[in-house]
Write a protein that holds these residues in place. Structure first.
Motif, PDB file in Angstrom:
ATOM      1  N   ASN A  77      35.777 -35.185 -54.321  1.00 30.64           N
ATOM      2  CA  ASN A  77      34.441 -34.638 -54.612  1.00 30.64           C
ATOM      3  C   ASN A  77      33.355 -35.646 -54.284  1.00 30.64           C
ATOM      4  N   LEU A  78      33.609 -36.899 -54.653  1.00 27.41           N
ATOM      5  CA  LEU A  78      32.616 -37.953 -54.400  1.00 27.41           C
ATOM      6  C   LEU A  78      32.426 -38.172 -52.899  1.00 27.41           C
ATOM      7  N   ILE A  79      33.530 -38.151 -52.166  1.00 27.04           N
ATOM      8  CA  ILE A  79      33.445 -38.315 -50.704  1.00 27.04           C
ATOM      9  C   ILE A  79      32.662 -37.144 -50.108  1.00 27.04           C
ATOM     10  N   HIS A  80      32.912 -35.970 -50.654  1.00 24.90           N
ATOM     11  CA  HIS A  80      32.218 -34.758 -50.227  1.00 24.90           C
ATOM     12  C   HIS A  80      30.704 -34.927 -50.439  1.00 24.90           C
ATOM     13  N   ALA A  81      30.348 -35.447 -51.600  1.00 30.87           N
ATOM     14  CA  ALA A  81      28.923 -35.647 -51.938  1.00 30.87           C
ATOM     15  C   ALA A  81      28.296 -36.729 -51.049  1.00 30.87           C
ATOM     16  N   VAL A 102      24.012 -32.329 -53.699  1.00 28.50           N
ATOM     17  CA  VAL A 102      24.752 -33.609 -53.755  1.00 28.50           C
ATOM     18  C   VAL A 102      25.491 -33.708 -55.092  1.00 28.50           C
ATOM     19  N   VAL A 103      24.770 -33.395 -56.163  1.00 31.59           N
ATOM     20  CA  VAL A 103      25.357 -33.520 -57.504  1.00 31.59           C
ATOM     21  C   VAL A 103      26.469 -32.472 -57.692  1.00 31.59           C
ATOM     22  N   ILE A 148      33.070 -39.875 -64.352  1.00 28.31           N
ATOM     23  CA  ILE A 148      33.503 -40.352 -63.030  1.00 28.31           C
ATOM     24  C   ILE A 148      33.662 -41.863 -63.115  1.00 28.31           C
ATOM     25  N   ARG A 160      28.434 -31.237 -55.464  1.00 25.04           N
ATOM     26  CA  ARG A 160      29.630 -31.697 -54.750  1.00 25.04           C
ATOM     27  C   ARG A 160      30.314 -32.835 -55.503  1.00 25.04           C
ATOM     28  N   ALA A 161      29.513 -33.771 -56.003  1.00 25.69           N
ATOM     29  CA  ALA A 161      30.089 -34.922 -56.724  1.00 25.69           C
ATOM     30  C   ALA A 161      30.844 -34.468 -57.974  1.00 25.69           C
ATOM     31  N   TYR A 162      30.324 -33.435 -58.638  1.00 25.94           N
ATOM     32  CA  TYR A 162      30.979 -32.941 -59.850  1.00 25.94           C
ATOM     33  C   TYR A 162      32.151 -31.998 -59.535  1.00 25.94           C
ATOM     34  N   GLY A 163      32.267 -31.625 -58.280  1.00 32.42           N
ATOM     35  CA  GLY A 163      33.368 -30.738 -57.900  1.00 32.42           C
ATOM     36  C   GLY A 163      33.196 -29.326 -58.413  1.00 32.42           C
ATOM     37  N   TYR A 178      27.581 -35.471 -47.632  1.00 32.24           N
ATOM     38  CA  TYR A 178      26.361 -34.650 -47.605  1.00 32.24           C
ATOM     39  C   TYR A 178      25.122 -35.549 -47.535  1.00 32.24           C
ATOM     40  N   LYS A 179      25.166 -36.644 -48.297  1.00 30.62           N
ATOM     41  CA  LYS A 179      24.057 -37.603 -48.260  1.00 30.62           C
ATOM     42  C   LYS A 179      23.926 -38.225 -46.875  1.00 30.62           C
ATOM     43  N   ASN A 211      22.851 -40.227 -62.066  1.00 33.56           N
ATOM     44  CA  ASN A 211      23.381 -38.867 -62.093  1.00 33.56           C
ATOM     45  C   ASN A 211      24.912 -38.850 -62.008  1.00 33.56           C
ATOM     46  N   PHE A 212      25.479 -39.964 -61.580  1.00 28.88           N
ATOM     47  CA  PHE A 212      26.942 -39.988 -61.377  1.00 28.88           C
ATOM     48  C   PHE A 212      27.660 -40.904 -62.374  1.00 28.88           C
TER      49      PHE A 212
END
Lengths: 312, 266
Positions: free
Chosen positions: B3-7, A101-102, B105, A104-107, B10-11, B99-100
């Protein structure tokens, strides 16, 4: 600390107010590149609040933060990894999924970074076990893995050894030293376990009631914890004057009124006794003492110590 | 943002609450047809009494009626609400939000990405429900029930409810953002889903009694959900729906993003 030094973190009069109480009060700290900076203070002293402000979780009421010498901290925060209080884990997901998850969020395009990071923190073989079923040590290591995922230059760890057993503490210590030495990551770490902290930290900041009491490095700490002559006198001010003017003693401190610790001329008991007595000062105690790190820290954290010497 | 949408995707894929909500909504949408099938099988006596009344009610019904029952009576919305709340507060409950936030971001983007994915989850639940209502209805009522304006009515009604759902998602997300804990679930279910319309009706009555010719409930999303007709929807109603939903959507999203940016992360 000189102007030419590379500071990874520098704050200037950083202040956070909660319900009119100054949780952090005009704190100016300096973390140099390559250091392991031990941040020490009692519960509620302001350690976590300061770390939360640096990490962007809380907004300061006043003061400034510089990261890597820059003031555009939002951008610079991409270079830091944090573990503030408890690790933020999705309990229903495996270690791998949490990192995914992390990632992906960080790209981060490189998918193998997840496996490498898990291996680095020793969680590669946890398989599909959910993070909610991890031991405290495993959760902390997964929290550090998340903090490490983007290859940070600076790690901020708040009480990372809390709740760990002795073996877990040792593993954590080895991991932090490995990060510092092998990856040259600057680390700011807070802990209540002062003895443990002193095994890895190269610099220290002491925070008391929201104010930064002192900053010093491990060499200065070693000098301060050396053997000393401890005097209990009835007139501190006069005794200090005699020590300075008559006996030319420079290295001493006054931890509290009535107590003087002398760090030089330790064997010259009679001369000190004679001079003070002749000056009309009543000496109640005079003995040689040595301080271990833990008791020195405790003294700094607990008391308004006026350390006159040793502040290079 | 990508990237955030991607994450978040996944969630969503890993989210138990999403899977459970999807399953429950699917099962619930088939209940009417299941009861009908049981009655038709002859296992239960339907010659008189309550069973006969139920059978008549189902027989007299149609696919569109069942669809309306699922969406207008908030039968599906209850599962959607629970999913939305659990998904929205999961980052706060787990502490994973740390974490974000503050990693270069922007917080507004974090909030927006979460909204888009929760909306995607909610829409997928609605679409699955509509699909199952249609397929089950074809088996139950036969293809004769699909006539004339059926598809027009079906899609207009579904589209309007998807618009309401988008706005509703933004409102629930705002509630959860403000509470950031399980209180968000209670406020959403009891405050928004169940009690908001009756309370506004009482306010309307009081205002009428005071001589004010204005019905506040006309401008609340839950009232629109409940009052949306299944066919022959007046253009004025569609326009009002679009404006009300749009205003609430923009207001809730903007409020949520501002609040998310402003408030410290515990």
């Amino acid at each position: 600390m000189g102007k030419g030094e590379n500071f990874v973190l520098k704050t200037e009069k950083l202040t956070k107010i909660y319900d009119k109480k100054r949780a952090v009060n005009e704190v100016s700290i300096h973390v140099k590149q390559g250091e392991i900076y031990g941040f020490i203070g009692k519960n509620g002293a302001g350690k976590t609040t300061l770390m939360r402000m640096v990490s962007g979780l809380a907004r300061p009421n006043a003061g400034t933060i510089e990261l890597f010498g820059q003031t555009d901290i939002e951008k610079q925060r991409a270079r830091i990894g944090t573990l503030i209080e408890s690790p933020g884990l999705y309990r229903g997901m495996s270690a791998r999924d949490n990192l995914e998850v992390v990632r992906r969020a960080y790209g981060i395009c490189d998918k193998s970074v997840v496996e490498h990071t898990l291996s680095f923190v020793g969680l590669a073989d946890t398989g599909k076990k959910k993070a909610g079923n991890f031991s405290m040590g495993m959760k902390q290591r997964l929290g550090i893995a998340i903090a490490l995922l983007r290859s940070p230059d600076f790690l901020i760890l708040d009480e990372p050894i809390n709740g760990l057993d002795p073996q877990g503490i040792k593993q954590m210590r080895d991991l932090l030293l490995k990060l510092n030495r092998e990856k040259n990551i600057t680390i700011m770490i807070s802990s209540h376990i002062l003895g443990e902290l002193s095994k890895i930290a190269t610099a220290y900041g002491i925070i008391r009631d929201g104010r930064l009491a002192e900053e010093f490095d491990s060499a200065q700490l070693a000098r301060r914890c050396r053997r000393c002559r401890r005097l209990l006198v009835d007139n501190t001010e006069h005794a200090v004057h005699i020590l300075e003017e008559e006996l030319h003693i420079k290295e001493f401190d006054v931890p509290e009124n009535g107590i003087i610790r002398i760090y030089e001329q330790l064997e010259d008991t009679s001369r000190i006794n004679r001079s003070l007595t002749l000056a009309g000062i009543n000496i109640r105690e005079n003995y040689l003492a040595g301080q271990d790190l833990e008791s020195y820290f405790m003294e700094l954290v607990e008391n308004e110590a006026t350390v006159k010497s040793g502040k290079e | 943002m990508i990237n955030l949408i991607h994450a978040e995707l996944y969630k969503l894929k890993k989210s138990t609450s999403y899977k459970v909500a999807l399953l429950l909504a699917a099962l619930f949408s088939m209940i009417t047809y299941f009861v009908y099938a049981v009655f038709q099988s002859g296992w239960i006596d339907t010659s008189s009494g309550l069973n006969a009344a139920m059978l008549k009610s189902i027989t007299d019904s149609s696919i569109l009626d069942t669809l309306r029952q699922m969406f207008a009576n908030t039968n599906t919305l209850i599962f959607v609400t629970i999913f939305l709340c659990l998904f929205a507060i999961s980052d706060y409950r787990s502490g994973a939000v740390k974490n974000f936030v503050g990693k270069g971001i922007r917080r507004e983007k974090l909030y927006l990405a979460r909204f888009l994915i929760t909306e995607l989850g909610a829409v997928s639940i609605y679409l699955l429900t509509a699909f199952l209502v249609f397929v089950g209805g074809m088996f139950c009522y036969g293809s004769d029930s699909v006539n004339g304006t059926f598809f027009h009515d079906f899609f207009v009604f579904l589209t309007l409810h998807l618009i309401y759902l988008t706005c509703y998602t933004a409102i629930i997300l705002l509630v959860c953002e403000i509470t950031r804990n399980v209180a968000g679930i209670l406020i959403s279910i009891f405050g928004v889903l169940m009690l908001s319309s009756p309370i506004l009706s009482v306010i309307d009555l009081l205002m009428n009694a005071a001589g004010v010719r204005f019905e506040i409930s006309d401008y609340w999303i839950m009232s629109l959900i409940a009052s949306c007709p299944i066919n022959d929807i007046p253009t004025a109603f569609i326009v009002r729906s679009g404006i009300v939903a749009g205003v609430w959507l923009i207001g809730s999203l903007a409020g949520g993003m501002l609040y998310h940016s402003w408030r410290d992360i515990a």
